[in-house]
Scaffold this active site. Structure first.
Site, PDB file in Angstrom:
ATOM      1  N   ASP A 291     -16.087 -42.099  10.266  1.00 18.12           N
ATOM      2  CA  ASP A 291     -17.398 -42.629   9.932  1.00 18.12           C
ATOM      3  C   ASP A 291     -17.687 -43.787  10.885  1.00 18.12           C
ATOM      4  O   ASP A 291     -16.774 -44.414  11.426  1.00 18.12           O
ATOM      5  CB  ASP A 291     -17.426 -43.094   8.478  1.00 18.12           C
TER       6      ASP A 291
ATOM      7  N   ASP B 147     -17.269 -34.913   2.145  1.00 16.22           N
ATOM      8  CA  ASP B 147     -16.156 -35.850   2.027  1.00 16.22           C
ATOM      9  C   ASP B 147     -16.462 -36.720   0.825  1.00 16.22           C
ATOM     10  O   ASP B 147     -17.624 -36.866   0.437  1.00 16.22           O
ATOM     11  CB  ASP B 147     -16.022 -36.742   3.265  1.00 16.22           C
TER      12      ASP B 147
ATOM     13  N   CYS C 201      -4.748 -24.243 -12.758  1.00 10.06           N
ATOM     14  CA  CYS C 201      -4.622 -24.914 -11.463  1.00 10.06           C
ATOM     15  C   CYS C 201      -3.268 -24.613 -10.822  1.00 10.06           C
ATOM     16  O   CYS C 201      -2.231 -24.614 -11.483  1.00 10.06           O
ATOM     17  CB  CYS C 201      -4.788 -26.420 -11.646  1.00 10.06           C
TER      18      CYS C 201
ATOM     19  N   CYS D  19      -2.001 -26.427  -8.260  1.00 15.37           N
ATOM     20  CA  CYS D  19      -1.523 -27.582  -7.495  1.00 15.37           C
ATOM     21  C   CYS D  19      -0.106 -27.972  -7.918  1.00 15.37           C
ATOM     22  O   CYS D  19       0.370 -27.594  -8.982  1.00 15.37           O
ATOM     23  CB  CYS D  19      -2.471 -28.775  -7.654  1.00 15.37           C
TER      24      CYS D  19
ATOM     25  N   CYS E 163       0.044 -29.690 -11.423  1.00 13.39           N
ATOM     26  CA  CYS E 163      -0.120 -28.812 -12.586  1.00 13.39           C
ATOM     27  C   CYS E 163       1.026 -27.802 -12.712  1.00 13.39           C
ATOM     28  O   CYS E 163       1.325 -27.332 -13.810  1.00 13.39           O
ATOM     29  CB  CYS E 163      -1.461 -28.089 -12.519  1.00 13.39           C
TER      30      CYS E 163
ATOM     31  N   HIS F 192      -3.794 -33.493  -7.616  1.00 13.60           N
ATOM     32  CA  HIS F 192      -4.577 -32.541  -8.421  1.00 13.60           C
ATOM     33  C   HIS F 192      -6.051 -32.575  -8.041  1.00 13.60           C
ATOM     34  O   HIS F 192      -6.688 -31.536  -7.892  1.00 13.60           O
ATOM     35  CB  HIS F 192      -4.428 -32.840  -9.916  1.00 13.60           C
TER      36      HIS F 192
END
Length: 369
Positions: free
Chosen positions: A93, A265, A304, A306, A309, A335
């Site tokens: 940025d 983002d 999930c 991930c 999880c 997560h």
RNA sequence: GGGUAGAUACCCAAGUGGCCAAAGGGGGCUGACUGUAAAUCAGCUGUCGUACGACUUCGGAGGUUCGAAUCCUUCUCUACCCA
């Protein structure tokens, strides 16, 4: 513009797009969510963990890295990719957002912004030229034009900030020297459809490899956000990626992809992770500090995939968050980031398969139906 | 056995006649967070009530006073000192 920044449109479904954006550090498959690593790290997350989640593009910040450790030091250390050990695409940025978020410490004029460091109060100045120079020292694949993000409801201010952002864009284009970086222009205009259309027309008249929409998710309603996208998206070139800055939640992603956004983002997944909240993929959040999870042996989300999880109960995560253990912030951030990355991947698949309309139904806001 | 200091809400701790349901921390509960000055911030935390308010609290019992967490008597307990 170099060849490496071509955008290939693989499929469209309604306004939703599946594409690929080529950068010197790899191909970005869109739609994509970029985790934010302001100070050259996605807070509490290692690059290895980002790889495991399948992250591709990440964002870092000109303002923060200029102040600490200094863009020249990053350049001496071999550039941002090497410095933070992220071999995949990076976007920086421009520092423009800090003009908005730290406005009390800033003085803006046509030439640039004089601001005070939040670290030691020392005085500094950014101009479009210096922002580009810093971003060239950092060496990200995608760099952002230096812009002014105004109070979205103050039309007079929005108009003047937008005009200035346009003048600054011209100067950024002239200042840019590196061929291996893609400069994105930023559409401003607050919540005002006419200003947004004017800004989109101006910014997209420049021969740039991609375009961003800035100044959203700064307090406006979902209705206003959708209205802005309705005004802007038809004006955006089809063969360039569209990046919606600072967004968002799972619901935000689906609704905005349905309007033709390709890149997102947001600090939310990592900030919420540190502050004990988790996204639910279908929408909404859980506050993992809540007493009701104290003896809950389920994962955050049964569906999930991930790391968090797959391995930990809500009871354990609540324990970590109540104790303010660092690992808790890491696991919740994993997560949250995974949820957005997986949602982006699933949207891409749905678009390629021509099933996006059906796929997106559960997430769509009333104002977007 | 004698002496001294102390006992305040879940914990620590201020308060030494009315402005005290009682400062401040901690802990607990709840909420917020969207291009990161955020592992931050905000609210609640005696009971009942949305609220005005009502009621019960400052180791126990009794007393002085218009009025007591605060003064007096006594008891219990704790810490330290002397035998």
């Amino acid at each position: 513009m170099t060849k490496s920044f071509q955008y290939h449109l693989d499929a469209t479904d309604g306004a939703a797009r599946a594409g690929r954006f080529e950068t010197p550090h790899g191909v970005i498959e869109t739609p994509i969510f970029a985790p934010v690593g302001t100070a050259a790290t996605v807070k509490s997350i290692t690059p290895a963990q980002l790889h495991e989640m399948g992250a591709s593009l990440i964002l870092s910040n000109t303002y923060h890295l200029y102040l600490r450790p200094g863009d020249k030091l990053v350049a001496e250390m071999g550039g941002l990719h090497k410095f933070m050990n992220w071999p995949n695409p990076i976007l920086t940025d421009s520092g423009g957002f800090q003009v908005f978020s730290q406005s009390e410490n800033n003085k803006i004029d046509d030439d640039g912004v004089t601001f005070k460091s939040h670290i030691d109060g020392s005085s500094h100045r950014f101009t479009p030229e210096s922002s580009i120079k810093i971003q060239e020292n950092l060496g990200a694949d995608i760099i952002m034009a230096f812009d002014e993000c105004a109070d979205p409801y103050d039309k007079k201010y929005v108009k003047s900030a937008m005009d200035r952002t346009h003048r600054w864009l011209d100067r950024c284009i002239i200042a840019k020297t590196r061929e291996d970086q893609a400069l994105f222009g930023i559409v401003q205009g607050g919540i005002f459809d006419d200003l947004r259309a004017e800004s989109a027309a101006y910014v997209t008249s420049k021969d740039l490899p991609g375009f961003a929409i800035g100044g959203l998710s700064v307090g406006e309603t979902k209705e206003e956000m959708m209205s802005v996208l309705n005004a802007v998206m038809p004006l955006m070139p089809e063969n360039k990626p569209r990046y919606l800055m600072g967004v968002g939640t799972p619901e935000d992603l689906v609704n905005c992809v349905s309007k033709g956004i390709d890149i997102f983002d947001c600090v939310l997944p990592t900030r919420l992770g540190r502050n004990r909240s988790v996204f639910l993929r279908q929408g909404g959040r859980l506050n993992m500090r809540n007493l009701k999870f104290a003896k809950d042996s389920n994962p955050i989300d049964q569906e999930c995939t991930c790391y968090t999880c797959q391995n930990f109960s809500r009871a354990y995560l609540r324990h970590l968050m109540v104790c303010k253990e660092m690992t808790g912030a890491t696991l919740l951030s994993i997560h949250n980031i995974h949820t957005l990355l997986q949602l982006a991947r699933d949207m891409r698949k749905a678009i390629v398969n021509g099933e996006f309309e059906e796929f997106s139904q559960p997430w769509l806001w009333e104002v977007n139906k």
